[in-house]
Design an enzyme around this catalytic site. Structure first.
Site, PDB file in Angstrom:
ATOM      1  N   ASN A   1      52.898  24.415  22.757  1.00  0.00           N
ATOM      2  CA  ASN A   1      54.010  23.468  22.733  1.00  0.00           C
ATOM      3  C   ASN A   1      54.761  23.546  24.052  1.00  0.00           C
ATOM      4  O   ASN A   1      55.909  23.996  24.108  1.00  0.00           O
ATOM      5  CB  ASN A   1      54.952  23.805  21.568  1.00  0.00           C
ATOM      6  CG  ASN A   1      56.038  22.780  21.420  1.00  0.00           C
ATOM      7  OD1 ASN A   1      55.955  21.676  21.955  1.00  0.00           O
ATOM      8  ND2 ASN A   1      57.090  23.130  20.685  1.00  0.00           N
TER       9      ASN A   1
ATOM     10  N   ARG B   1      55.099  19.137  18.321  1.00  0.00           N
ATOM     11  CA  ARG B   1      54.830  19.743  19.609  1.00  0.00           C
ATOM     12  C   ARG B   1      54.492  18.701  20.660  1.00  0.00           C
ATOM     13  O   ARG B   1      54.083  17.602  20.356  1.00  0.00           O
ATOM     14  CB  ARG B   1      53.721  20.806  19.515  1.00  0.00           C
ATOM     15  CG  ARG B   1      52.531  20.423  18.715  1.00  0.00           C
ATOM     16  CD  ARG B   1      51.573  21.604  18.567  1.00  0.00           C
ATOM     17  NE  ARG B   1      50.242  21.111  18.261  1.00  0.00           N
ATOM     18  CZ  ARG B   1      49.310  20.904  19.180  1.00  0.00           C
ATOM     19  NH1 ARG B   1      49.537  21.203  20.430  1.00  0.00           N
ATOM     20  NH2 ARG B   1      48.138  20.418  18.828  1.00  0.00           N
ATOM     21  N   THR B   2      54.754  19.093  21.910  1.00  0.00           N
ATOM     22  CA  THR B   2      54.569  18.160  23.018  1.00  0.00           C
ATOM     23  C   THR B   2      53.091  17.905  23.247  1.00  0.00           C
ATOM     24  O   THR B   2      52.329  18.847  23.461  1.00  0.00           O
ATOM     25  CB  THR B   2      55.172  18.738  24.298  1.00  0.00           C
ATOM     26  OG1 THR B   2      56.533  19.025  24.060  1.00  0.00           O
ATOM     27  CG2 THR B   2      55.059  17.765  25.443  1.00  0.00           C
ATOM     28  N   LEU B   3      52.705  16.653  23.194  1.00  0.00           N
ATOM     29  CA  LEU B   3      51.309  16.307  23.444  1.00  0.00           C
ATOM     30  C   LEU B   3      51.142  15.564  24.762  1.00  0.00           C
ATOM     31  O   LEU B   3      50.189  15.772  25.488  1.00  0.00           O
ATOM     32  CB  LEU B   3      50.770  15.436  22.305  1.00  0.00           C
ATOM     33  CG  LEU B   3      50.712  16.132  20.949  1.00  0.00           C
ATOM     34  CD1 LEU B   3      50.431  15.128  19.844  1.00  0.00           C
ATOM     35  CD2 LEU B   3      49.659  17.224  20.949  1.00  0.00           C
TER      36      LEU B   3
END
Lengths: 245, 278
Positions: A126, A22-24
């Site tokens: 996300n 997932r986008t962090l």
């Protein structure tokens, strides 16, 4: 009889895999977009820079794209997520065209679709790390709206993302009025973009202006703004601040 | 149609290329009480005959609101009709939620038709036994469609389904050419007159029929009994005027009879042509 040996934080292995999916943080980002409604439709401006952290790595990124027949999408934030969104919209507009029935998705429908996508991704932790600006004209009606990465969505006569919110919108609040001509609209956007160029470190002096009217979308060729650096206080910048550089 | 060895399964073809189970499903539509639809450029009117199981019970609901801009009238197995109406409502509201925009009726009927087709190609299913007259709006104005148990759908200027619908169809065939530019009131009047045709002599009362209308600036709603009775009163009182109209109408009948594919020739009594193949 079997028993499992308890491992401390054994879930970490599984979670690590999940985390990496997932986008962090954003990596390659675009800076502000500024857009206004004008007499014949919507005008949108963006520069062509893609920053990799503090490095201005890419200088030829088109951050505004036509969607279907009636809409124009501009994005700031993670460029790869913007490309992903363009793929979703590509599929959406393809299916819409395949119906071939005289009905088509207008800017309002696309804006709402994007709001749903952004909000649902946010709920799954996300997000698509973008702030999107959606402008368009359908059946003579102009439409301009914005969606953020957490799914906040609204319509307005003029919108801006990122630094544009702080630097451009005050100008627009003072100087925007309904039924601007094309020339006045471009002048107003250039004024905003010039301030951003001076003050936003991720901005570059290579911008495009896109126009959408009932006839369709045109994105201008990239060009640069004239800047002025000969202010007297620039000649000896540390004169009033001994010891600084 | 006679019972034969190819009609047990919907997935069995007959040697002449017919699916008898699907045709039998279309027979079920003909058994239901009449439903009528007509449209102008800007409005669609749906009307039906109220049939009650017995004097003690209320009549079955045959017209459903799907959305502000779409309504449906059914004939046949009302249970199947209710289920399909729920599906239509679901599709419509999901579209509205995602796009904040009404679902174009032309796309809804395709979803419906695809759903019906599935039931003609699975051995563990049966075709829906209900015909649907779907009226609604999209970007190009008002539309009326007929969805068949076979999975086919057709667009109509005016149509009638169910028992004794042929009488209504004959009436509509005479007058359909003027419907495009009809006023809202004339359209309602024509719908009620068409309902009257299916009653074969029984006096027309507002309690016997249900009428609903939707239009470009008018969300779907039912007309109340008083409004219907008022329209009935305008023509029931003056029988001589009706005869004069009929005579003028017959001149148009020949031109209307030549009108092609739209009415699809439901070929009453034409047993050799499978109805779904029109």
């Amino acid at each position: 009889m079997t028993f499992t040996i308890p491992i401390e934080n054994g879930d970490a292995v599984k979670i690590a895999e999940a985390e990496s999916q997932r986008t962090l943080y954003p990596y390659v980002t675009g800076t502000s977009i500024v857009a206004i409604k004008y007499k014949d439709g919507v005008l949108m401006a963006s520069d062509m820079g893609g920053s990799y952290g503090s490095t201005l790595r890419y200088k030829n990124i088109e951050r505004m794209k036509a969607i279907g027949k009636h809409s124009l999408l501009g994005a700031s934030g993670e460029i790869s997520d913007f490309q992903e969104i363009l793929r979703y919209l590509d599929e959406l507009t393809l299916n819409d065209n395949m119906w071939d029935d005289g009905n088509s998705l207008g800017p309002k429908e696309i804006h709402n679709y994007l709001t749903r996508v952004m909000y649902n991704r946010r709920n799954k932790f996300n997000p698509l790390w973008n702030t999107l600006v959606l402008g368009g004209v359908k059946n003579g009606k102009s439409y301009l709206g914005m969606v953020s990465m957490i799914g906040v969505s609204f319509e307005d006569d003029h919108v801006a993302t990122g630094f544009g919110n702080h630097l451009a919108r005050p100008i627009l609040r003072d100087e925007w009025h309904a039924d601007l001509s094309f020339e006045d609209g471009v002048k107003l956007l250039e004024k905003c973009m010039r301030v951003l160029l001076y003050r936003d470190r991720s901005a570059i002096n290579k911008l495009q202006i896109a126009k959408i009217t009932e006839e369709g979308v045109t994105v201008s060729q990239p060009y640069s703004l004239k800047t002025f650096w000969e202010f007297s206080s620039f000649h000896n910048p540390t004169a009033s601040a001994e010891g600084s550089w | 149609m006679f019972r034969n060895q190819y009609d047990t399964d919907v997935t069995t073809w007959s040697p002449t290329g017919r699916l008898f189970q699907v045709e039998y499903a279309m027979e079920a539509v003909k058994q239901g009480s009449a439903a009528i639809g007509l449209r102008s450029r800007s409005h669609v009117v749906l009307a039906c005959v109220n049939k009650a199981q017995s004097e003690l019970s209320s009549h079955q609901r045959k017209i459903f609101k799907v959305d502000d801009h779409i309504g449906v009238a059914i004939a046949g197995l009302t249970a199947d009709g209710r289920v399909l109406s729920r599906y239509m409502r679901s599709e419509s509201i999901n579209h509205s939620f995602t796009y904040e925009s009404p679902l174009p009726v032309g796309r809804l009927v395709v979803h419906l038709a695809d759903k019906a087709q599935v039931c003609t190609q699975r051995s563990w299913k049966r075709p829906y036994g209900v015909g649907l007259l779907v009226g609604g709006l999209d970007e190009s104005g008002a539309h009326l469609y007929y969805n068949c148990p076979s999975g086919n759908y057709f667009e109509y200027q005016a149509f009638a389904i169910g028992s004794r619908s042929q009488a209504a169809k004959t009436y509509l065939e005479r007058r359909f050419e003027s419907f495009g530019d009809s006023s809202r009131e004339d359209l309602i009047k024509d719908a009620i007159l068409a309902v009257r045709e299916t009653l074969q002599g029984e006096t027309l009362k507002s309690s016997l029929c249900t009428v609903a209308i939707l239009g470009v600036d008018e969300p779907f709603h039912f007309l109340d009994q008083e409004a219907i009775q008022k329209v009935i009163d305008t023509f029931e009182k003056v029988p001589e005027e009706e005869e004069g109209e009929d005579e003028a109408g017959e001149g148009e009948a020949e031109a209307a009879a030549a009108a092609p594919a739209e009415q699809g020739g439901a070929g009453a009594g034409d047993q050799d042509v499978a109805p779904m193949e029109m």
